[in-house]
Design a protein around this motif. Structure first.
Motif, short mmCIF file in Angstrom:
data_model
loop_
_atom_site.label_atom_id
_atom_site.label_comp_id
_atom_site.label_asym_id
_atom_site.label_seq_id
_atom_site.Cartn_x
_atom_site.Cartn_y
_atom_site.Cartn_z
N ARG A 47 1.39 4.40 -2.98
CA ARG A 47 1.30 5.84 -2.70
C ARG A 47 2.60 6.58 -3.03
O ARG A 47 2.56 7.79 -3.29
CB ARG A 47 0.96 6.07 -1.23
CG ARG A 47 -0.40 5.56 -0.80
CD ARG A 47 -0.76 6.08 0.59
NE ARG A 47 0.24 5.72 1.58
CZ ARG A 47 0.21 4.62 2.31
NH1 ARG A 47 -0.79 3.75 2.15
NH2 ARG A 47 1.14 4.36 3.21
N ASN A 48 3.72 5.86 -3.02
CA ASN A 48 5.01 6.56 -3.09
C ASN A 48 5.84 6.26 -4.32
O ASN A 48 6.71 7.08 -4.66
CB ASN A 48 5.85 6.21 -1.85
CG ASN A 48 5.23 6.72 -0.56
OD1 ASN A 48 5.06 7.91 -0.37
ND2 ASN A 48 4.88 5.80 0.32
N ASP A 83 0.83 -1.21 0.00
CA ASP A 83 0.00 0.00 0.00
C ASP A 83 0.87 1.26 0.00
O ASP A 83 0.55 2.25 -0.68
CB ASP A 83 -0.92 0.00 1.23
CG ASP A 83 -2.00 -1.07 1.13
OD1 ASP A 83 -2.28 -1.54 0.01
OD2 ASP A 83 -2.56 -1.44 2.19
N GLU A 84 1.95 1.20 0.74
CA GLU A 84 2.86 2.34 0.79
C GLU A 84 3.52 2.56 -0.57
O GLU A 84 3.72 3.70 -1.01
CB GLU A 84 3.91 2.12 1.87
CG GLU A 84 4.72 3.36 2.21
CD GLU A 84 5.63 3.14 3.41
OE1 GLU A 84 6.33 4.10 3.79
OE2 GLU A 84 5.63 2.02 3.97
#
Length: 449
Positions: free
Chosen positions: A254-255, A250-251
């Protein structure tokens, strides 16, 4: 604080001993990162592309304003000419004419808006691509930095082992003279020492090769000698660090700069499709013109050339108008443009889907490897402890002449291998942490600027 920066900030330093700019100067990792980010050719190209994308946005914004141009033209006619105004014949007349014209598009099927938005998304995409290039540079630098440090550690182990075996040879020689051991043990130890010397040379060569690669990454002068300080990091903290695949994925969504860049690429392609549809709409524009002229053949009744100001006032003209273009049949050009734009948009979406799967695989593998290397460090520490205990016993027995050379050599080999495996496991764990941050997209490039 970013884990990578925290790890390196503890003690990493680089000393370059050359006759160049870095001679005898300590260069910490943060400074090395700045050099790499400033000197990398691929990154410079991405930064140039970013400047080009910014210029495109400015150009597309300019489409909302009128275009204004000025023109000045001059003629010099050779020979005799007839002046229609005065009825006189003049020789070699000259004239100058000029004016200002403005054009403005009132409506072009929303194509102007589509191109402007497309340029904005392309700029956003290029920003993310540039960021990813920075992360690649930092990742490669950190990896090579760690590799050189590992090479130094392995070389130290090899040199220490060589020195210990040279000292052990003296013990064997004394035991041979005392009749405790056969002369063959001395010859075996001599052969082993020669083999260890070859191992030291190989370790030195590996270190030199990896240092050369690091120098190339830093864009330093070829042949620059580098010496790195050992890092002081908390291996225990890394060993006990929990990792969760779902959270990290998930990170990453986003990144990851390349994922965000691809999303911007899709948005840009959508605007490209909208622009292609603008070909079906009418195009309405207006224009205005103002100008005058001056001619040396224009004279008064006394055959005197009329002054410039008077001629400009007399011949001043202005006009305004509009242009309306209604597409009725474009020989299928509009249909083809829309179809091509849709294909580009669909391909961009497919690329995003594939990239998402790739990111998941990368994060999954990095997570599993990180957990494996955590366990490897723990196992290597236990193995080294057991090897040290076994070697101490065999060493004591060997010096007393109570064990044979083969058993002693096996115990020593296990000890050296255990030391190397523990050092390698620690560096692999550190590298895996950097790799995990790279795949998740959390390498903090700005902290190294």
């Amino acid at each position: 604080m970013n884990p990578l920066k925290k790890s390196w900030a503890l003690a990493l330093g680089l000393v370059a001993a050359t006759t160049g700019a870095w001679a005898q100067e300590a260069l910490p990792f943060e400074q090395a990162a700045k050099i790499a980010l400033d000197q990398n050719i691929d990154l410079k190209q991405q930064q140039n592309n970013l400047l080009s994308a910014e210029a495109d946005v400015q150009e597309r914004f300019g489409a909302y304003t009128p275009s204004i141009s000025a023109g000045l033209f001059g003629d010099y006619l050779l020979g005799v000419q007839f002046n229609q105004l005065t009825g006189n014949v003049v020789s070699n007349p000259a004239q100058v004419r000029g004016g200002v014209q403005a054009n403005y598009t009132l409506f072009n099927g929303f194509g102007r808006q589509s191109l402007h938005q497309q340029a904005k998304y392309q700029l956003e995409q290029q920003k993310e691509l540039t960021k990813r290039s920075e992360e690649i540079v930092l990742f490669n630098l950190a990896s090579q930095y760690l590799q050189v440090l590992l090479d130094q550690e392995l070389l130290t182990i090899a040199e220490r082992n060589l020195g210990e075996q040279v000292d052990n040879l003296k013990v064997i020689e004394a035991q041979v003279e005392a009749g405790i051991r056969p002369i063959s043990d001395k010859y075996d130890r001599d052969a082993q020492i020669k083999n260890l010397e070859i191992g030291v040379l190989q370790a030195q060569n590996q270190l030199a090769n990896d240092e050369a690669l690091l120098i190339q990454t830093l864009q330093l002068e070829p042949g620059t000698a580098v010496s790195l300080q050992r890092p002081v990091w908390s291996i225990e903290e890394l060993v006990n660090r929990p990792v969760d695949l779902a959270t990290l994925f998930d990170e990453a969504m986003r990144n990851r700069a390349d994922f965000l860049a691809q999303q911007a690429g899709i948005a840009s392609a959508v605007q490209g499709t909208r622009f292609a549809h603008s070909g079906y709409f009418p195009d309405l524009s207006v224009y205005a013109y103002a100008g005058s002229r001056y001619n040396t053949s224009v004279t008064d009744t006394a055959d005197v050339i009329i002054p410039l100001g008077s001629q400009l006032d007399a011949f001043f003209t202005s006009s305004a108008g509009f242009s309306l273009n209604i597409p009725l049949y474009s020989q299928f050009r509009n249909q083809s443009a829309v179809q091509r734009a849709r294909v580009i948009e669909d391909n961009q979406r497919l690329t995003l889907e594939n990239l998402e799967r790739t990111i998941f695989t990368e994060v999954q593998q990095a997570t599993l490897n990180f957990e494996t290397f955590q366990q490897s460090v723990t196992a290597a520490e236990a193995q080294l402890k057991a090897a040290e205990q076994a070697f101490e016993i065999q060493k004591e027995r060997f010096e007393l002449g109570n064990t044979d050379l083969l058993t002693y050599n096996q115990s020593n080999t296990l000890l050296v291998r255990s030391e190397a495996e523990l050092i390698s496991a620690k560096y692999r764990l550190m590298f895996q942490e950097i790799l995990l941050e790279y795949f998740v997209g959390t390498l903090d490039v700005d902290s190294f600027r």
